[in-house]
Design a protein around this motif. Structure first.
Motif, PDB file in Angstrom:
ATOM      1  N   THR A  48       0.833  -1.208   0.000  1.00  0.00           N
ATOM      2  CA  THR A  48       0.000   0.000   0.000  1.00  0.00           C
ATOM      3  C   THR A  48       0.873   1.266   0.000  1.00  0.00           C
ATOM      4  OG1 THR A  48      -0.072  -0.222   2.397  1.00  0.00           O
ATOM      5  CG2 THR A  48      -1.997  -0.994   1.184  1.00  0.00           C
ATOM      6  N   GLN A  49       1.985   1.201   0.726  1.00  0.00           N
ATOM      7  CA  GLN A  49       2.881   2.371   0.792  1.00  0.00           C
ATOM      8  C   GLN A  49       3.594   2.580  -0.546  1.00  0.00           C
ATOM      9  OE1 GLN A  49       5.223   1.299   4.251  1.00  0.00           O
ATOM     10  NE2 GLN A  49       3.561   1.847   5.656  1.00  0.00           N
ATOM     11  N   PHE A  50       4.024   1.484  -1.165  1.00  0.00           N
ATOM     12  CA  PHE A  50       4.646   1.618  -2.488  1.00  0.00           C
ATOM     13  C   PHE A  50       3.630   2.111  -3.520  1.00  0.00           C
ATOM     14  CE2 PHE A  50       8.204  -1.302  -1.160  1.00  0.00           C
ATOM     15  CZ  PHE A  50       9.212  -0.383  -1.412  1.00  0.00           C
ATOM     16  N   ALA A  51       2.376   1.637  -3.408  1.00  0.00           N
ATOM     17  CA  ALA A  51       1.339   2.089  -4.359  1.00  0.00           C
ATOM     18  C   ALA A  51       1.151   3.602  -4.225  1.00  0.00           C
ATOM     19  CB  ALA A  51       0.025   1.348  -4.096  1.00  0.00           C
ATOM     20  N   SER A  52       1.146   4.101  -2.982  1.00  0.00           N
ATOM     21  CA  SER A  52       0.997   5.551  -2.758  1.00  0.00           C
ATOM     22  C   SER A  52       2.207   6.304  -3.314  1.00  0.00           C
ATOM     23  CB  SER A  52       0.876   5.857  -1.268  1.00  0.00           C
ATOM     24  OG  SER A  52      -0.253   5.227  -0.728  1.00  0.00           O
TER      25      SER A  52
END
Ligand code: FE2
Ligand code: FE2
Length: 269
Positions: A48-52
């Motif tokens: 989720t953090q990489f997607a953001s």
């Protein structure tokens, strides 16, 4: 003339949304030719953090050169950390761990200094040093050569005991011989700058180091969120630290350098 925005330690998962939006606005106004991202894109290397982080960086239209930091490899999942430490970074951000960006004036190279067993200090491999030499030497003669890495090669003035990246001296000898003029790094969440020579006394040629604070994370270390805006114009170089003032990014301080016979010299503004 070329302008590089050097942003670092975004740490998605701990980002401050108004600051993140403010940085996009400021970058849209400054229109840098290149945005250099010196690692720690995420807080815990989660999907989720990489997607953001990916969605955020996609909103910046400039050419980008990106390297991972120690926070971009998992901390708690030991199997993944050991076997595929940058699996999610490669999946979401880029599979390229030796990015190279060139235009008519610039050669910017990036290396991964994050290591699964020495997260705090990081390290450079002999193979990376060989690649750096080949790439810098092969660049057109007139190019301004820049290295982007996560871990610092010199400590901040206030803490000379701070660990620097493993094999810094060997790497700097290679960069000295292959014409590199500037190193951009992060990791400490402290904005500072200097020449490598006072710390690495065996290096005789001037190489500047610009360290960036955290651009948008609330993991600040007694400093505002900030990034470096660098203007390269022949023998002149300007470093402008642009910091969040509570409402927008604005000039915190500026420093000008001139290339003289004995190296990069600070010019009064
Ligand atoms: Fe960081
Ligand atoms: Fe870091």
């Amino acid at each position: 003339m070329r302008r590089i925005a050097h942003i670092s330690d975004l740490h998605f998962g701990t980002e401050d949304p108004p600051v993140a939006a403010g940085l996009l606005t400021d970058l849209a106004e400054q229109k840098p030719h290149v945005v250099a991202v010196s690692g720690d894109l995420t807080q815990r290397a989660r999907d989720t953090q990489f997607a953001s982080a990916k969605a955020y960086l996609d909103q910046i239209p400039s050419a980008k050169i990106i390297v991972p930091g120690n926070h971009d490899q998992p901390l708690f999942n030991l199997a993944e950390r050991w076997l595929w430490p940058l699996y999610r970074y490669k999946k979401w951000i880029t599979p390229e761990l030796r990015p190279l960006l060139q235009d008519a004036e610039l050669t910017v190279v990036g290396i991964n200094t994050a290591r699964r067993n020495t997260p705090k200090s990081g390290r450079v491999s002999m193979d990376q040093i060989r690649w750096l030499r080949e790439t810098m030497v092969a660049a057109p003669r007139n190019h301004f050569r820049v290295l982007v890495a996560h871990h610092p090669v010199i400590p901040p003035d206030h803490n000379p005991e701070e660990t620097v990246v493993g094999r810094a001296k060997l790497m700097l000898q290679t960069l000295e011989a292959s014409g590199c003029s500037l190193i951009l790094a992060g990791h400490l969440h402290k904005a500072y700058s200097g020449d490598v020579r006072p710390y690495h006394v065996e290096i005789k040629r001037s190489i500047l180091v610009f360290q960036a604070g955290t651009a948008i994370s609330h993991r600040r270390r007694e400093e505002p969120n900030a990034y470096n805006l660098i203007t390269i114009d022949g023998d002149r170089l300007q470093l402008e630290v642009r910091a969040w003032d509570g409402a927008q990014f604005a000039t915190l301080n500026r420093r000008e350098y001139e290339q003289k016979e004995d190296g990069w010299t600070v010019r009064p503004i």
